[in-house]
Design a protein around this motif. Structure first.
Motif, PDB file in Angstrom:
ATOM      1  N   ILE A  31       0.715  -1.308  -0.052  1.00  0.00           N
ATOM      2  CA  ILE A  31      -0.069   0.143  -0.085  1.00  0.00           C
ATOM      3  C   ILE A  31       0.931   1.445  -0.065  1.00  0.00           C
ATOM      4  N   ILE A  32       0.570   2.299  -0.806  1.00  0.00           N
ATOM      5  CA  ILE A  32       1.277   3.424  -1.007  1.00  0.00           C
ATOM      6  C   ILE A  32       0.427   4.603  -0.322  1.00  0.00           C
ATOM      7  N   PRO A  33       0.677   5.000   0.752  1.00  0.00           N
ATOM      8  CA  PRO A  33      -0.262   6.386   1.522  1.00  0.00           C
ATOM      9  C   PRO A  33      -0.344   7.509   0.950  1.00  0.00           C
ATOM     10  N   TRP A  34      -0.394   7.667  -0.417  1.00  0.00           N
ATOM     11  CA  TRP A  34      -0.779   8.687  -1.154  1.00  0.00           C
ATOM     12  C   TRP A  34      -1.188   8.532  -2.519  1.00  0.00           C
ATOM     13  N   ILE A  35      -1.507   9.694  -3.366  1.00  0.00           N
ATOM     14  CA  ILE A  35      -1.750   8.963  -4.723  1.00  0.00           C
ATOM     15  C   ILE A  35      -1.349  10.584  -5.542  1.00  0.00           C
ATOM     16  N   ASN A  36      -0.694  10.281  -6.667  1.00  0.00           N
ATOM     17  CA  ASN A  36      -0.318  11.382  -7.330  1.00  0.00           C
ATOM     18  C   ASN A  36      -1.522  11.849  -8.206  1.00  0.00           C
ATOM     19  N   ILE A  37      -1.486  13.412  -7.911  1.00  0.00           N
ATOM     20  CA  ILE A  37      -2.560  14.260  -8.457  1.00  0.00           C
ATOM     21  C   ILE A  37      -2.774  14.009 -10.047  1.00  0.00           C
ATOM     22  N   ALA A  38      -1.593  14.331 -10.890  1.00  0.00           N
ATOM     23  CA  ALA A  38      -1.433  14.224 -12.334  1.00  0.00           C
ATOM     24  C   ALA A  38      -1.835  12.934 -12.761  1.00  0.00           C
ATOM     25  N   ARG A  39      -1.506  11.861 -12.018  1.00  0.00           N
ATOM     26  CA  ARG A  39      -2.017  10.350 -12.540  1.00  0.00           C
ATOM     27  C   ARG A  39      -3.246   9.814 -11.941  1.00  0.00           C
ATOM     28  N   ALA A  40      -3.910  10.603 -11.555  1.00  0.00           N
ATOM     29  CA  ALA A  40      -5.112  10.486 -10.542  1.00  0.00           C
ATOM     30  C   ALA A  40      -6.096   9.579 -11.447  1.00  0.00           C
ATOM     31  N   ASN A  41      -6.181   9.548 -12.597  1.00  0.00           N
ATOM     32  CA  ASN A  41      -7.336   8.724 -13.628  1.00  0.00           C
ATOM     33  C   ASN A  41      -6.609   7.304 -13.546  1.00  0.00           C
ATOM     34  N   GLU A  42      -5.328   7.378 -13.677  1.00  0.00           N
ATOM     35  CA  GLU A  42      -4.834   6.014 -13.831  1.00  0.00           C
ATOM     36  C   GLU A  42      -4.721   5.100 -12.118  1.00  0.00           C
ATOM     37  N   GLU A  43      -4.383   5.960 -11.274  1.00  0.00           N
ATOM     38  CA  GLU A  43      -4.091   5.567  -9.973  1.00  0.00           C
ATOM     39  C   GLU A  43      -5.423   5.233  -9.256  1.00  0.00           C
ATOM     40  N   ILE A  44      -6.597   6.079  -9.588  1.00  0.00           N
ATOM     41  CA  ILE A  44      -7.771   5.730  -9.063  1.00  0.00           C
ATOM     42  C   ILE A  44      -8.235   4.374  -9.278  1.00  0.00           C
ATOM     43  N   LEU A  45      -7.836   3.680 -10.380  1.00  0.00           N
ATOM     44  CA  LEU A  45      -8.270   2.260 -10.457  1.00  0.00           C
ATOM     45  C   LEU A  45      -7.825   1.288  -9.092  1.00  0.00           C
ATOM     46  N   ASN A  46      -6.753   1.612  -8.464  1.00  0.00           N
ATOM     47  CA  ASN A  46      -6.346   1.051  -7.379  1.00  0.00           C
ATOM     48  C   ASN A  46      -6.261   1.753  -6.217  1.00  0.00           C
ATOM     49  N   LEU A  47      -7.161   2.631  -5.949  1.00  0.00           N
ATOM     50  CA  LEU A  47      -7.480   3.522  -4.853  1.00  0.00           C
ATOM     51  C   LEU A  47      -8.164   2.790  -3.856  1.00  0.00           C
ATOM     52  N   VAL A  48      -7.887   2.384  -2.864  1.00  0.00           N
ATOM     53  CA  VAL A  48      -8.421   1.688  -1.634  1.00  0.00           C
ATOM     54  C   VAL A  48      -9.901   2.510  -1.279  1.00  0.00           C
ATOM     55  N   ASP A  49     -10.749   1.813  -1.079  1.00  0.00           N
ATOM     56  CA  ASP A  49     -12.053   2.411  -0.958  1.00  0.00           C
ATOM     57  C   ASP A  49     -12.555   3.591  -1.559  1.00  0.00           C
ATOM     58  N   ALA A  50     -12.249   3.561  -2.913  1.00  0.00           N
ATOM     59  CA  ALA A  50     -12.845   4.613  -3.708  1.00  0.00           C
ATOM     60  C   ALA A  50     -14.039   5.072  -3.870  1.00  0.00           C
ATOM     61  N   ASN A  51     -14.924   4.321  -3.647  1.00  0.00           N
ATOM     62  CA  ASN A  51     -16.429   4.552  -3.603  1.00  0.00           C
ATOM     63  C   ASN A  51     -17.046   4.824  -2.138  1.00  0.00           C
ATOM     64  N   GLU A  52     -16.300   4.860  -1.262  1.00  0.00           N
ATOM     65  CA  GLU A  52     -16.846   5.089   0.029  1.00  0.00           C
ATOM     66  C   GLU A  52     -17.024   6.713   0.353  1.00  0.00           C
ATOM     67  N   THR A  53     -18.421   6.946   0.616  1.00  0.00           N
ATOM     68  CA  THR A  53     -18.619   8.534   0.764  1.00  0.00           C
ATOM     69  C   THR A  53     -17.977   8.873   2.129  1.00  0.00           C
ATOM     70  N   VAL A  54     -17.222   9.862   1.904  1.00  0.00           N
ATOM     71  CA  VAL A  54     -16.478  10.314   3.079  1.00  0.00           C
ATOM     72  C   VAL A  54     -16.907  11.863   3.320  1.00  0.00           C
ATOM     73  N   ILE A  55     -17.654  12.533   2.590  1.00  0.00           N
ATOM     74  CA  ILE A  55     -18.346  13.802   2.945  1.00  0.00           C
ATOM     75  C   ILE A  55     -19.824  13.721   2.644  1.00  0.00           C
ATOM     76  N   LYS A  56     -20.747  13.747   3.544  1.00  0.00           N
ATOM     77  CA  LYS A  56     -22.058  13.680   3.261  1.00  0.00           C
ATOM     78  C   LYS A  56     -22.724  14.895   2.884  1.00  0.00           C
ATOM     79  N   GLU A  57     -22.203  15.878   3.259  1.00  0.00           N
ATOM     80  CA  GLU A  57     -22.754  17.257   3.084  1.00  0.00           C
ATOM     81  C   GLU A  57     -22.794  17.527   1.511  1.00  0.00           C
ATOM     82  N   GLN A  58     -23.731  18.412   1.008  1.00  0.00           N
ATOM     83  CA  GLN A  58     -23.809  18.601  -0.424  1.00  0.00           C
ATOM     84  C   GLN A  58     -23.031  19.776  -1.025  1.00  0.00           C
TER      85      GLN A  58
END
Length: 132
Positions: A31-58
């Motif tokens: 596990i790498i504890p960060w994500i590269n901003i420029a490569r976010a589209n590629e790295e998002i595929l390996n993002l842990v808990d990517a679909n977890e709702t982390v902010i409920k406010e609109q």
């Protein structure tokens, strides 16, 4: 009304982390504890808990200062709140726009975490923990 007017006083309510499963290099338990901003589209595929709702406010305010010359605040709205992946993509889009305007290369910028604050007025403000 600006985010600066809303932010005092404010309380830290959450820290959102970005852990990515290593694919080519192995860090702590893969596990790498960060994500590269420029490569976010590629790295998002390996993002842990990517679909977890982390902010409920609109509505949230994203405050960005580093590494840009001028501090900026960006308002996001969503009917369903924000997932880790959704926030990441929104932040990436903001950084791409700013990098074009200010001529800053964002390839080496890693997003470590988001600090989520709630003001006394109920506004949610998010600040970024960026690493080079």
């Amino acid at each position: 009304m600006t985010a600066e007017e809303n932010q005092s006083p404010r309380n830290l309510v959450n820290i959102i982390t970005f852990n990515v499963r290593a694919t080519k290099t192995v860090g702590d338990e893969g596990i790498i504890p960060w994500i590269n901003i420029a490569r976010a589209n590629e790295e998002i595929l390996n993002l842990v808990d990517a679909n977890e709702t982390v902010i409920k406010e609109q509505t949230v305010v994203i405050s960005i200062d580093y590494p840009f010359e001028n501090r900026g605040t960006y308002w996001l709205t969503s009917d369903i709140g924000y997932t880790r992946a959704g926030l990441l993509i929104a932040i990436r889009d903001i950084f791409l726009e700013l990098s074009k305007k200010q001529g800053i290369n964002i390839d080496a910028l890693d997003l470590v975490a988001l600090d989520v604050y709630k003001t006394d007025s109920g506004m949610i403000e998010v600040t970024l923990d960026i690493d080079l």
